[in-house]
Every structure is written in C-alpha cells, then in structure tokens.
Design a protein around this motif. Structure first.
Motif, PDB file in Angstrom:
ATOM      1  N   ALA A  10      11.232  16.335  22.033  1.00 32.30           N
ATOM      2  CA  ALA A  10       9.667  16.685  22.167  1.00 32.30           C
ATOM      3  C   ALA A  10       8.806  15.442  21.646  1.00 32.30           C
ATOM      4  O   ALA A  10       8.822  14.939  22.616  1.00 32.30           O
ATOM      5  N   LEU A  11       8.368  15.361  20.999  1.00 31.74           N
ATOM      6  CA  LEU A  11       7.094  14.369  21.089  1.00 31.74           C
ATOM      7  C   LEU A  11       8.064  12.714  20.628  1.00 31.74           C
ATOM      8  O   LEU A  11       7.301  11.848  20.737  1.00 31.74           O
ATOM      9  N   GLY A  12       8.730  12.991  19.709  1.00 32.26           N
ATOM     10  CA  GLY A  12      10.344  12.172  19.482  1.00 32.26           C
ATOM     11  C   GLY A  12       9.439  11.040  18.125  1.00 32.26           C
ATOM     12  O   GLY A  12       9.482   9.840  18.921  1.00 32.26           O
ATOM     13  N   LEU A  13       8.519  11.466  17.333  1.00 33.28           N
ATOM     14  CA  LEU A  13       8.233  10.667  16.160  1.00 33.28           C
ATOM     15  C   LEU A  13       9.204   9.843  15.494  1.00 33.28           C
ATOM     16  O   LEU A  13       8.458   9.723  14.773  1.00 33.28           O
ATOM     17  N   PHE A  14      10.195  10.506  14.762  1.00 33.28           N
ATOM     18  CA  PHE A  14      11.147  10.776  14.114  1.00 33.28           C
ATOM     19  C   PHE A  14      11.492   8.929  13.700  1.00 33.28           C
ATOM     20  O   PHE A  14      11.164   7.415  14.879  1.00 33.28           O
ATOM     21  N   GLY A  15      10.997   8.139  12.824  1.00 35.82           N
ATOM     22  CA  GLY A  15      11.037   7.241  12.450  1.00 35.82           C
ATOM     23  C   GLY A  15      10.219   6.388  13.500  1.00 35.82           C
ATOM     24  O   GLY A  15       9.916   4.835  13.294  1.00 35.82           O
ATOM     25  N   GLU A  16       9.414   7.074  13.894  1.00 37.66           N
ATOM     26  CA  GLU A  16       8.119   5.958  13.942  1.00 37.66           C
ATOM     27  C   GLU A  16       7.212   5.616  13.813  1.00 37.66           C
ATOM     28  O   GLU A  16       6.297   4.075  13.212  1.00 37.66           O
ATOM     29  N   LEU A  17       6.459   6.457  12.252  1.00 35.64           N
ATOM     30  CA  LEU A  17       5.296   6.634  11.448  1.00 35.64           C
ATOM     31  C   LEU A  17       5.659   5.913  10.183  1.00 35.64           C
ATOM     32  O   LEU A  17       6.842   6.568   9.342  1.00 35.64           O
ATOM     33  N   SER A  18       4.849   5.632   9.464  1.00 37.68           N
ATOM     34  CA  SER A  18       4.517   4.773   8.275  1.00 37.68           C
ATOM     35  C   SER A  18       4.345   6.190   7.227  1.00 37.68           C
ATOM     36  O   SER A  18       3.581   7.555   7.860  1.00 37.68           O
ATOM     37  N   ARG A  19       4.446   5.639   6.513  1.00 39.77           N
ATOM     38  CA  ARG A  19       4.380   6.731   5.384  1.00 39.77           C
ATOM     39  C   ARG A  19       2.563   6.626   5.611  1.00 39.77           C
ATOM     40  O   ARG A  19       2.459   8.037   5.427  1.00 39.77           O
ATOM     41  N   PRO A  20       1.828   5.869   5.625  1.00 36.59           N
ATOM     42  CA  PRO A  20       0.295   6.853   5.673  1.00 36.59           C
ATOM     43  C   PRO A  20      -0.080   7.138   6.805  1.00 36.59           C
ATOM     44  O   PRO A  20      -1.188   8.227   7.079  1.00 36.59           O
ATOM     45  N   GLN A  21       0.688   7.271   7.934  1.00 40.43           N
ATOM     46  CA  GLN A  21       0.624   8.640   9.458  1.00 40.43           C
ATOM     47  C   GLN A  21       0.841   9.504   8.917  1.00 40.43           C
ATOM     48  O   GLN A  21       0.685  10.343   9.616  1.00 40.43           O
ATOM     49  N   LEU A  22       2.393   9.279   8.178  1.00 42.11           N
ATOM     50  CA  LEU A  22       2.859  10.813   8.151  1.00 42.11           C
ATOM     51  C   LEU A  22       2.106  11.082   6.963  1.00 42.11           C
ATOM     52  O   LEU A  22       2.020  12.922   7.306  1.00 42.11           O
ATOM     53  N   TYR A  23       1.021  10.757   6.120  1.00 39.26           N
ATOM     54  CA  TYR A  23      -0.083  11.656   5.924  1.00 39.26           C
ATOM     55  C   TYR A  23      -1.106  12.476   6.957  1.00 39.26           C
ATOM     56  O   TYR A  23      -1.266  12.940   6.389  1.00 39.26           O
ATOM     57  N   ALA A  78       0.850  -1.418   0.143  1.00 40.81           N
ATOM     58  CA  ALA A  78       0.062   0.120  -0.386  1.00 40.81           C
ATOM     59  C   ALA A  78       0.456   1.386  -0.182  1.00 40.81           C
ATOM     60  O   ALA A  78       0.533   1.903  -0.532  1.00 40.81           O
ATOM     61  N   SER A  79       2.150   1.111   1.215  1.00 37.36           N
ATOM     62  CA  SER A  79       3.007   2.216   0.610  1.00 37.36           C
ATOM     63  C   SER A  79       3.180   2.268  -0.591  1.00 37.36           C
ATOM     64  O   SER A  79       3.727   3.823  -1.472  1.00 37.36           O
ATOM     65  N   ASP A  80       3.762   1.531  -0.952  1.00 34.02           N
ATOM     66  CA  ASP A  80       4.435   1.839  -2.080  1.00 34.02           C
ATOM     67  C   ASP A  80       3.443   2.111  -3.132  1.00 34.02           C
ATOM     68  O   ASP A  80       4.538   2.849  -4.237  1.00 34.02           O
ATOM     69  N   TRP A  81       2.174   1.614  -3.344  1.00 33.62           N
ATOM     70  CA  TRP A  81       1.496   2.602  -3.885  1.00 33.62           C
ATOM     71  C   TRP A  81       1.467   4.115  -3.752  1.00 33.62           C
ATOM     72  O   TRP A  81       0.899   4.488  -4.934  1.00 33.62           O
ATOM     73  N   MET A  82       1.727   4.567  -2.657  1.00 31.55           N
ATOM     74  CA  MET A  82       1.380   5.618  -1.756  1.00 31.55           C
ATOM     75  C   MET A  82       2.665   6.368  -2.492  1.00 31.55           C
ATOM     76  O   MET A  82       2.892   8.079  -3.453  1.00 31.55           O
ATOM     77  N   TRP A  83       4.256   5.977  -2.465  1.00 34.72           N
ATOM     78  CA  TRP A  83       5.049   6.657  -3.047  1.00 34.72           C
ATOM     79  C   TRP A  83       4.703   6.847  -4.679  1.00 34.72           C
ATOM     80  O   TRP A  83       4.640   8.025  -5.101  1.00 34.72           O
ATOM     81  N   ILE A  84       4.046   6.156  -4.994  1.00 36.01           N
ATOM     82  CA  ILE A  84       3.632   6.162  -6.699  1.00 36.01           C
ATOM     83  C   ILE A  84       3.112   7.594  -7.015  1.00 36.01           C
ATOM     84  O   ILE A  84       3.005   8.509  -7.579  1.00 36.01           O
ATOM     85  N   GLY A  85       1.723   7.342  -6.419  1.00 37.16           N
ATOM     86  CA  GLY A  85       0.531   8.835  -5.987  1.00 37.16           C
ATOM     87  C   GLY A  85       1.526  10.027  -5.950  1.00 37.16           C
ATOM     88  O   GLY A  85       0.799  11.083  -6.731  1.00 37.16           O
ATOM     89  N   GLN A  86       2.177  10.051  -4.789  1.00 36.49           N
ATOM     90  CA  GLN A  86       2.921  10.983  -4.422  1.00 36.49           C
ATOM     91  C   GLN A  86       3.620  11.785  -5.787  1.00 36.49           C
ATOM     92  O   GLN A  86       3.859  12.507  -5.909  1.00 36.49           O
ATOM     93  N   PHE A  87       4.723  10.563  -6.343  1.00 39.99           N
ATOM     94  CA  PHE A  87       5.498  11.072  -7.007  1.00 39.99           C
ATOM     95  C   PHE A  87       4.695  11.850  -8.560  1.00 39.99           C
ATOM     96  O   PHE A  87       5.269  12.359  -8.859  1.00 39.99           O
ATOM     97  N   VAL A  88       3.478  11.232  -8.794  1.00 41.45           N
ATOM     98  CA  VAL A  88       2.635  11.615  -9.991  1.00 41.45           C
ATOM     99  C   VAL A  88       1.959  13.216  -9.691  1.00 41.45           C
ATOM    100  O   VAL A  88       2.477  13.767 -10.531  1.00 41.45           O
ATOM    101  N   LEU A  89       1.618  13.365  -8.208  1.00 39.61           N
ATOM    102  CA  LEU A  89       0.838  14.377  -8.151  1.00 39.61           C
ATOM    103  C   LEU A  89       1.567  15.358  -7.246  1.00 39.61           C
ATOM    104  O   LEU A  89       1.611  16.530  -7.310  1.00 39.61           O
ATOM    105  N   VAL A  90       2.066  15.318  -6.547  1.00 41.99           N
ATOM    106  CA  VAL A  90       2.844  15.953  -5.488  1.00 41.99           C
ATOM    107  C   VAL A  90       4.311  16.102  -5.845  1.00 41.99           C
ATOM    108  O   VAL A  90       4.842  17.069  -5.952  1.00 41.99           O
TER     109      VAL A  90
END
Length: 434
Positions: free
Chosen positions: A378-391, A75-87
């Motif tokens: 601070a919140l310390g979320l670096f490296g903790e969130l997946s691509r969907p969670q980052l969105y 799913a994240s791989d397809w999100m990579w493609i979506g971000q690459f195409v649109l953003v």
C-alpha cells in the motif's frame, strides 16, 4: 451499586444453557453510562498513540529506541519519556478497567432477563476468535485474545461481593507488580551493571544478550516482509514462528489484567462510574493519582535516559518498574474523567463519546488502516517515519475516528463490529438502523 441479591436478579450456577434466552437483548442506548463511553473514547484514541511506534517501526522499537530504522535524536528521546509518562500502559489499563466493569454490566442485563453466565462465556469465546484473527491476519499487538481468556477466569468471580473483588484485585495487582519488578530488575542488573560480570551470572548474561539479538533479528525478517509488501509471506511467517506467542504472553499480562478487571467490576458495582462517589474526594484522589503516578513515571523515564535507553533498562521500565505508578494513574484518570465528563458537553466531547461507543470498531479498524499506511503493498511507510512523524499519523487517525463515529451512530444503533459481536453473542440478527 447494590449487590446481585439487591437487584432482584437471579444468578446462575454456571451449570447450563440460558433460561429464557429468547428474551435476551443487548444493552440499549438509554441504558448506557455516559462516563464509560467517554473514558472508552479517550482510551481507544490513546492506545493508538501508544501503539503507533510498533505499527510503523519494528516491534522492539515500542520500548527500545535504538530499534528505530530512522534517526531517534534527543527530541525523540524526550518524546519517548513523554509517551512513557502520559500514555504507555495507562490507556491499556483504562481499557482493562472498563472491560471488567463491562463484564458485570453485561451480566446484570442477562440475569435480569433470566439468562446465565454461559451467555457471557460464549460472548468471550467470540471475542477470542476476533482476537486470533486480529493477531494472525492484521497485527501482532492484539489485546482482544488476552481479554477474552482472562475474562473466562473473571466470570466465576462475578458473584463475589464487590468488596472482595476490590480487595483481591488490588492485592493481586500489587503482588504481580512486585513479581514483575523483581524479575525485571534482576535482568537489568545482570545485563547493564557490573553485577552481570560475576562468574555465576555470566551464563545468564550471555543468554539475555542472545535473546536480545534474536528479537532484533526477528524484527529484521518481519521488516523485510512488510517493506516488500509480502502479506502472504508475513502471515505464513507469523503462523510458523509466532503461533504460540498469544499463549506464552498470557503469563506476561495475567498479573496485571485479571486484577484490573476485578477492580473495574467492583468499582462499577460501587457506583464509581455512575457518580455515586463524593465529587470532592474524586477530584482529590484523581489528581493525587495522576500527579504522584506521573512523577514516579518521570523519575523512571529519566533514569532510563541516563542509562542510554538500553534494551533491558527500557524493558524493565515498561514491565517491571511502572505497574504501581501505572495503577495510580489509571485510577486517577478514571476518577477525573468520571468527575469532569458530565460537564464536557462540547461537540468535541460528544464525538469522543461516540468514538467510545464504537471503540471495538475503532480499535480493529485502526489496525486495518495501519496495514494500508505502512505495508509495502500500500503506502509503504513502514520504517520510513520518525517518532514525530508517527505522531502526525496518530492525529490524522484521531480526526478520522471522531469524524465517522458520531454521524454513523446517529443513523445506526451500533458500530459495525459492535453489531456483529452482538449478533454472534445472541445468535440472532438485530436491527442496525435506527
């Protein structure tokens, strides 16, 4: 848009201080072009969607999914493609186009008031300082430094005819795109295909593999510093190991940024952003650019997926293979937003315009906010969130941008950093409250 000679302005010869500088004032609200604000609002929101991966994961993960510290599944791989195409690349391209338009718009006002291009040069120098502070103290993904430096090269071209600016910009961009494509395709062929097994290319292949390993090792050091919350150590490491990166990366961005600035400048002078072009043509060419450019991006993205999202296939996709489709989409998106934005009068659209009027504050403010979200102190979320969670972080930050910008600008003339930049540009304190 008429030429300089047709405006009654008096261009300078870049040879001395401003004449009549005491009469110079920033562009007022009544002088703004609303389509510029709308496009800028979309771009400042979209650029966060592009940058969020590099904010919340190692920098290499921006292009290379395997660098994620969390799982990057199908799913994240397809999100990579979506971000690459649109953003990816499109929002930066819109910003660059508008920056070029802004360079000329600013000089129009300065020339009308008897000023010279030294005012613009000083303004860019101040922006360069903002960029260096952003890079060393906040985030290494800064673009302000590059805009300022490339702006120094564009300012002497402002007196060119608009047609000359457009032609030089397009030719320069195409030549740059071909140069990037040739270089990145060579690196991909050497590292990811059997061509690299040839004896004469073996040494180059080994150097490329070492470069990849070095980049990932550097990411590991920075990751540890961020997760430990060692802000002082992070800044010291950046100053010691990456102090030259802003200068080195100028070569990476020059063949894209300078041409796009010239194109933006020319389009502004032709009246592109003011609705001077035929509506039917704007819609046709706008949709053509978006659809054709998007289809080409999709084809590249699917190829990279088949290649397993390897390090050099993703690098080639971002830097080498996408610039020409990117230009199509940037110009197409700009045309569609110019054409449709006057009809978008909803409360949401007004908030997008407000976010665009405070784009400088929103851009730097987002970087500061991400320090608090991701760093270990601070919140310390670096490296903790997946691509969907980052969105999800992106959407929440968008909501914050839209929530604060309009109420602020109803009470104040400028965004906080826009006001500071103006004061430093003109060497005087302007009224902030309405």
């Amino acid at each position: 848009m008429s030429s300089i000679a047709g405006t009654g302005a008096t261009p300078d010869a870049l040879g001395g201080p401003d004449a009549g500088a005491e009469h110079l004032v920033p562009v007022g609200v009544s002088e703004r072009i609303e389509s510029l604000d709308f496009i800028r609002g979309i771009a400042v929101m979209g650029i966060l969607a592009a940058n969020i991966v590099a904010f919340g994961q190692p920098f290499s993960a921006y292009m290379y999914p395997e660098a994620f510290l969390t799982e990057h599944g199908a799913a994240s791989d397809w999100m990579w493609i979506g971000q690459f195409v649109l953003v990816d690349g499109k929002m930066r391209g819109l910003f660059t186009l508008l920056f070029g338009a802004g360079l000329y718009l600013f000089m129009e006002r300065v020339w009308e008031r008897g000023g010279t291009r030294w005012r613009q040069m000083w303004r860019l120098f101040v922006l360069m300082l903002f960029g260096l502070v952003h890079y060393f103290l906040i985030w290494t993904g800064d673009i302000l430094f590059y805009y300022a430096v490339f702006g120094f090269f564009v300012v002497p071209c402002l007196k060119w005819r608009a047609k000359t600016q457009l032609v030089v910009g397009i030719i320069g961009f195409v030549l740059g795109a071909l140069f990037y494509a040739a270089n990145m395709s060579f690196l991909y062929a050497v590292t990811d295909t059997s061509a690299g097994e040839q004896a004469e290319l073996a040494e180059i292949r080994e150097e490329m593999m070492q470069a990849k390993a070095g980049a990932l090792a550097d990411d590991a050091v920075i990751t540890q510093l961020k997760q430990d919350g060692d802000y002082a150590g992070l800044v010291a490491y950046r100053a010691a190991e990456h102090w030259a990166d802003p200068l080195v990366n100028l070569t990476l961005f020059a063949l894209e940024t300078i041409p796009l600035m010239l194109i933006g400048c020319a389009l502004y002078r032709f009246g592109f952003f003011s609705g001077a072009f035929d509506s039917r043509g704007m819609r046709f060419w706008g949709w053509t650019g978006v659809v054709v450019g998007g289809a080409l991006h999709l084809a590249i993205g699917l190829f990279v997926r088949e290649a397993g999202f390897s390090y050099y296939s993703t690098l080639a996709a971002f830097v080498g293979w996408s610039p020409l489709p990117q230009l199509m989409m940037v110009l197409g998106l700009a045309a569609l937003m110019v054409e449709y934005s006057p009809r978008w009068t909803s409360p949401l659209a007004e908030r997008v315009r407000a976010a665009g009027r405070a784009a400088f504050t929103n851009y730097l403010g987002t970087s500061i906010l991400m320090l608090f979200v991701f760093h270990g102190w601070a919140l310390g979320l670096f490296g903790e969130l997946s691509r969907p969670q980052l969105y999800i972080v992106v959407v929440l930050t968008w909501a914050l941008m839209l929530a604060w910008s309009k109420p602020w600008l109803e009470r104040f003339r400028y965004g906080p950093l826009e006001w500071l930049w103006r004061c430093l540009t003109y060497g005087r304190v302007f009224a902030l409250r309405r």
